[in-house]
Design a protein around this motif. Sequence first.
Motif, PDB file in Angstrom:
ATOM      1  N   THR A 184       3.412 -10.512  16.081  1.00 56.05           N
ATOM      2  CA  THR A 184       2.050  -9.984  15.930  1.00 56.05           C
ATOM      3  C   THR A 184       2.010  -8.499  16.258  1.00 56.05           C
ATOM      4  O   THR A 184       1.405  -7.707  15.527  1.00 56.05           O
ATOM      5  N   ALA A 187       3.408  -6.523  13.458  1.00 61.47           N
ATOM      6  CA  ALA A 187       2.484  -6.390  12.330  1.00 61.47           C
ATOM      7  C   ALA A 187       1.430  -5.315  12.608  1.00 61.47           C
ATOM      8  O   ALA A 187       1.076  -4.529  11.720  1.00 61.47           O
ATOM      9  N   THR A 215       0.335  -4.387   4.697  1.00 57.66           N
ATOM     10  CA  THR A 215       0.208  -4.940   6.047  1.00 57.66           C
ATOM     11  C   THR A 215      -0.999  -5.852   6.231  1.00 57.66           C
ATOM     12  O   THR A 215      -1.139  -6.472   7.288  1.00 57.66           O
ATOM     13  N   TRP A 216      -1.865  -5.961   5.232  1.00 57.03           N
ATOM     14  CA  TRP A 216      -3.059  -6.798   5.309  1.00 57.03           C
ATOM     15  C   TRP A 216      -3.038  -7.849   4.200  1.00 57.03           C
ATOM     16  O   TRP A 216      -2.627  -7.569   3.075  1.00 57.03           O
ATOM     17  N   HIS A 266      -0.725 -15.320  17.963  1.00 59.95           N
ATOM     18  CA  HIS A 266      -1.066 -14.668  16.692  1.00 59.95           C
ATOM     19  C   HIS A 266      -2.162 -13.613  16.849  1.00 59.95           C
ATOM     20  O   HIS A 266      -2.760 -13.203  15.838  1.00 59.95           O
ATOM     21  N   TYR A 302      -6.960  -8.184  16.557  1.00 60.89           N
ATOM     22  CA  TYR A 302      -6.405  -8.653  15.299  1.00 60.89           C
ATOM     23  C   TYR A 302      -5.948 -10.103  15.373  1.00 60.89           C
ATOM     24  O   TYR A 302      -5.527 -10.577  16.431  1.00 60.89           O
ATOM     25  N   GLU A 304      -3.025 -12.240  13.306  1.00 59.25           N
ATOM     26  CA  GLU A 304      -1.875 -12.139  12.403  1.00 59.25           C
ATOM     27  C   GLU A 304      -1.609 -13.489  11.756  1.00 59.25           C
ATOM     28  O   GLU A 304      -1.798 -14.539  12.384  1.00 59.25           O
ATOM     29  N   LYS A 308       1.366 -10.636   8.214  1.00 60.49           N
ATOM     30  CA  LYS A 308       0.352  -9.646   7.873  1.00 60.49           C
ATOM     31  C   LYS A 308      -0.902  -9.893   8.696  1.00 60.49           C
ATOM     32  O   LYS A 308      -1.075 -10.954   9.297  1.00 60.49           O
ATOM     33  N   LEU A 309      -1.799  -8.907   8.697  1.00 64.72           N
ATOM     34  CA  LEU A 309      -3.042  -9.012   9.440  1.00 64.72           C
ATOM     35  C   LEU A 309      -4.111  -9.672   8.578  1.00 64.72           C
ATOM     36  O   LEU A 309      -4.242  -9.362   7.388  1.00 64.72           O
TER      37      LEU A 309
END
Length: 340
Positions: A184, A187, A215-216, A266, A302, A304, A308-309
């Motif tokens: 996490t 990311a 990344t998203w 996460h 965030y 994860e 990716k986020l």
Amino acid sequence: MPDFQTEKALVRAYHDAICKAPVGEESETLARFTSPDWYWRGMHPFHERNGAEAVADVYWTPLKTAFTRLQRRPDIFLAGRNEMDGFNSVWVVSMGHLMGLFDRPWLGIRPTGRITMLRYAEFNKVEDGRITETAMFCDIPQVMMQAGQNPFPPQTGAHLVQPGPMTHEGLMWDAQDPATGEATLAAINAMLGDMGRRERTKNDRPGYAGDLARTWHDDMIWWGPAGIGATYTIERYIKQHAAPFREALNDGYRFNGHLCRVAEGHFGGFFGWANLTVKNSGGYMGMPAGPGPADMRVVDMYREEDGKLAENWIFIDLLHWLNMQGLDVLGRMAGLQHDA
């Protein structure tokens, strides 16, 4: 590897005790869990305080006087070592809502007598069985909106009492697999690296969308603060937040860094004091051009998923940022009520 259970137990006990403490006993309650030189950071108009008595006087006693039967409703609870000091210090992070019956005025906001939710994100540094530092971010304009006293023009995003994670797995009371938290954090850092890689040019929406897609997830949810609002999907995030932000606040943009960045399971996040210094070139949040640079104190949390986020909860001290530009939102509201 440490499991952070001792630090988590301390913060959970503190959370339980401060909500249950009778009004007027907040200082003694806080002192049971914090160091004598406890350093507390709060959003405008609270700012920086030292020690249990000062924090109780400025924040907890007025809040509990106004919001009767206060309870904490966390959506994320995690602990980890702080990347920003070389993974030396342990921080426990909680995010969710403080809920109560809004029965008395708070910060000049008129009470409703109804359930009111105060979004919060709280970072607590734990050392030798005591909380030694805290950053307490809360969304005061969201309370104003719930009370029918919206201080802002129409938002580009959606104003909501925001839900917790879609997966409902943010409350990590128990120890977690360290490898998941490391993934996490990786990311989050990959996303931050992309943010710093591309020059902040106006009207570069296609290039920015490509950066985000690395990344998203495409169905990302950005739970922004009251005054900006929430957005869903990369395309709408750019249209409803990122592009207006970049195009109005591009001049004199400076990233100041973070004070704490942690992850567990996460979930992860960071805060800065202040993260950003930006100059409003005009139009952002309905404001005219700012007279000079102003600081943005920000929390990002965030979720994860698969590297990716997927979700991002944002807290920005907008009242402080606007106050630095000459607009005292709380003072203006109090003045209007006095005139009425």
